[in-house]
Design a protein around this motif. Structure first.
Motif, PDB file in Angstrom:
ATOM      1  N   GLU A 160       0.814  -1.213   0.000  1.00  0.00           N
ATOM      2  CA  GLU A 160       0.000   0.000   0.000  1.00  0.00           C
ATOM      3  C   GLU A 160       0.849   1.265   0.000  1.00  0.00           C
ATOM      4  N   ALA A 161       1.966   1.240   0.707  1.00  0.00           N
ATOM      5  CA  ALA A 161       2.826   2.423   0.743  1.00  0.00           C
ATOM      6  C   ALA A 161       3.381   2.737  -0.638  1.00  0.00           C
ATOM      7  N   SER A 162       3.795   1.707  -1.377  1.00  0.00           N
ATOM      8  CA  SER A 162       4.321   1.917  -2.724  1.00  0.00           C
ATOM      9  C   SER A 162       3.235   2.413  -3.670  1.00  0.00           C
ATOM     10  N   LYS A 163       2.016   1.895  -3.508  1.00  0.00           N
ATOM     11  CA  LYS A 163       0.913   2.358  -4.348  1.00  0.00           C
ATOM     12  C   LYS A 163       0.626   3.839  -4.112  1.00  0.00           C
ATOM     13  N   ARG A 164       0.616   4.236  -2.845  1.00  0.00           N
ATOM     14  CA  ARG A 164       0.342   5.643  -2.540  1.00  0.00           C
ATOM     15  C   ARG A 164       1.419   6.550  -3.105  1.00  0.00           C
ATOM     16  N   LYS A 165       2.664   6.155  -2.963  1.00  0.00           N
ATOM     17  CA  LYS A 165       3.767   6.974  -3.456  1.00  0.00           C
ATOM     18  C   LYS A 165       3.725   7.092  -4.974  1.00  0.00           C
ATOM     19  N   ASN A 166       3.534   5.971  -5.664  1.00  0.00           N
ATOM     20  CA  ASN A 166       3.489   5.995  -7.126  1.00  0.00           C
ATOM     21  C   ASN A 166       2.270   6.757  -7.633  1.00  0.00           C
ATOM     22  N   THR A 167       1.130   6.593  -6.973  1.00  0.00           N
ATOM     23  CA  THR A 167      -0.078   7.310  -7.383  1.00  0.00           C
ATOM     24  C   THR A 167       0.118   8.809  -7.265  1.00  0.00           C
ATOM     25  N   GLN A 168       0.723   9.244  -6.180  1.00  0.00           N
ATOM     26  CA  GLN A 168       0.954  10.673  -5.967  1.00  0.00           C
ATOM     27  C   GLN A 168       1.849  11.247  -7.061  1.00  0.00           C
ATOM     28  N   LEU A 169       2.931  10.542  -7.387  1.00  0.00           N
ATOM     29  CA  LEU A 169       3.859  11.041  -8.403  1.00  0.00           C
ATOM     30  C   LEU A 169       3.231  11.045  -9.792  1.00  0.00           C
ATOM     31  N   ILE A 170       2.520   9.961 -10.154  1.00  0.00           N
ATOM     32  CA  ILE A 170       1.921   9.877 -11.485  1.00  0.00           C
ATOM     33  C   ILE A 170       0.802  10.895 -11.644  1.00  0.00           C
TER      34      ILE A 170
END
Length: 454
Positions: free
Chosen positions: A87-97
């Motif tokens: 979940e942490a990686s999803k949140r980080k990638n979603t924010q950047l994209i």
């Protein structure tokens, strides 16, 4: 129809198509056909002499044009690789994209990257985009990773044939987390005594090299004993069997066995055992992984330490210890749980550079002056005393060989009476063992004369 709608008439244009209009002496207004949607509203507006109000176009949440970066992000979020991320990686990638998708292609034009077709992307566009983040190079690097994920989706969907980001290189300088100095460690240990949550958290991060989430979730039942054969001798080691939380959802996490050193054993003996986890708060409950960041900052502040000393910095401090002890890169990887050599070598690069530079200049000094370059000793000797090579003396007798210390026994707590390692040969018993060829409990060795070595 004309009786029902005064002023309405029809005609055939030059293409043979029937068209409708509202006509008076003052004006002529084109209208849709009476059987089409919107005819009544258009006729009423023509009679009243006003324009027809068009319905506003509202973008639906998540809507995207086919083949665009917005559509690529939609498909990325339902891909197997994305669903396997934690979940942490999803949140980080979603924010950047999402930040990339909302950026304007050109500063003075409303077009954003969400509505741009992926096939129109060129390398120069990526380089210009990364140039906007020159002040935050690490963010630009992560942004490039996010764009590459979208391009990969487009390649799979045949929206684009060549990856324009393949030739883009962006490698910002990386110093990593700040390791703790020995002075900072001593100051923290003086403030927080054994048995406190602060000291336990500190010890787990330093002497196991665990990340934040692994420190918070470490359980007592993970403490096990392993048999290891070293130099043909079976030894038993007490340690923790750890499954790292990083990439646990994607790869299951990397499994490690990390032996317990005497330094950590002392901390564990005094730790609070009210809960299942090794680290517990004042109520006997485990800490959350996210809370440990703030708690370590709070504990450091109470200890009078400056900002910048983090929980992950203790993990790097263990890496520095390993590097200074001349541990191999593979040993660094297996203790800290790294998968790539480049990351592990960050810890050993500085220590190796200093050591090799001193050794190299020492050779120069010996060549010029015939004497070694002696550094100024500071403090008491630490670690294993070096073995002396056999030297031919004037009488033809054998040279001496310093005794060696059984560091494996020391690490597992067999020599916990003193934290300082005294040189061998000072006690009568040690001199007797040396004459017999028994070095610190190892198997007997024959004594060789220099003449036997050729």
């Amino acid at each position: 129809m004309t009786d029902k709608y005064p002023g309405l008439s029809s005609y055939t244009d030059r293409h043979g198509k029937v068209r409708w209009r509202y006509r008076t002496k003052e004006r002529v207004v084109s209208l849709p056909a009476p059987n089409q949607a919107g005819f009544k509203e258009a006729y009423q507006a023509a009679v009243e002499g006003r324009k027809v109000l068009k319905a506003p176009v509202v973008r639906m949440p998540g809507a995207a044009l086919p083949g665009t970066f917005g559509a690529a992000f939609q498909r990325l979020k339902i891909s197997v690789k994305w669903l396997a991320l934690d979940e942490a990686s999803k949140r980080k990638n979603t924010q950047l994209i999402e930040e990339f998708l909302e950026l304007r292609v050109v500063a003075d034009h409303p077009l954003i990257w969400r509505d741009v077709a992926v096939k129109n992307l060129r390398r120069i566009h990526i380089e210009e985009l990364l140039g906007r983040f020159i002040a935050t190079p690490h963010k630009a690097k992560h942004l490039l990773v996010g764009i590459r994920k979208l391009v990969y989706v487009a390649l799979r969907q045949d929206w684009i044939e060549i990856d324009p980001t393949a030739a883009v290189e962006w490698r910002p300088a990386y110093a990593g987390w700040k390791a703790w100095s020995r002075e900072a460690m001593a100051q923290f240990e003086n403030r927080w005594q054994l048995g406190t949550a602060a000291r336990t958290c500190y010890g787990l991060a330093l002497w196991l090299g665990n990340r934040r989430g692994d420190v918070a979730g470490l359980r007592w039942d993970q403490r096990v004993t392993r048999r290891v054969f070293i130099d043909g001798v079976e030894r038993h080691f007490d340690g923790f069997d750890i499954v790292q939380g990083k990439n646990k959802g994607r790869t299951g996490g990397k499994r490690l066995f990390v032996p317990i050193t005497p330094m950590l054993s002392e901390i564990l003996d005094a730790a609070d055992r009210r809960g299942e986890t090794v680290l517990v708060n004042g109520y006997g409950e485990p800490f959350s992984a996210k809370s440990l960041t703030g708690m370590m900052a709070h504990w450091c502040k109470l200890a009078g330490l400056p900002k910048g000393l983090t929980l992950h910095g203790l993990r790097k401090s263990l890496g520095v210890y390993l590097a200074e002890a001349e541990a191999s890169t593979r040993q660094l990887m297996d203790v800290l749980g790294h998968d790539d050599i480049d990351h592990a070598e960050l810890y050993s690069r500085e220590a190796s550079q200093v050591r090799l530079a001193v050794q190299g200049m020492d050779r120069v000094v010996r060549l010029v002056t015939r004497k070694p370059m002696l550094g100024e000793p500071i403090g008491e000797p630490r670690g294993e005393p070096p073995s002396k090579a056999l030297i031919n003396n004037d009488n033809g007798g054998p040279g001496g060989c310093a005794g060696t210390v059984d560091f494996i026994g020391f690490l597992v707590g067999q020599n916990q009476k003193s934290s300082r390692i005294a040189p061998y040969g000072s006690a009568p018993k040690q001199r007797t063992l040396h004459k017999m060829g028994l070095h610190a409990g190892l198997s007997p060795r024959p004594l060789w004369r220099a003449s036997n070595l050729g």
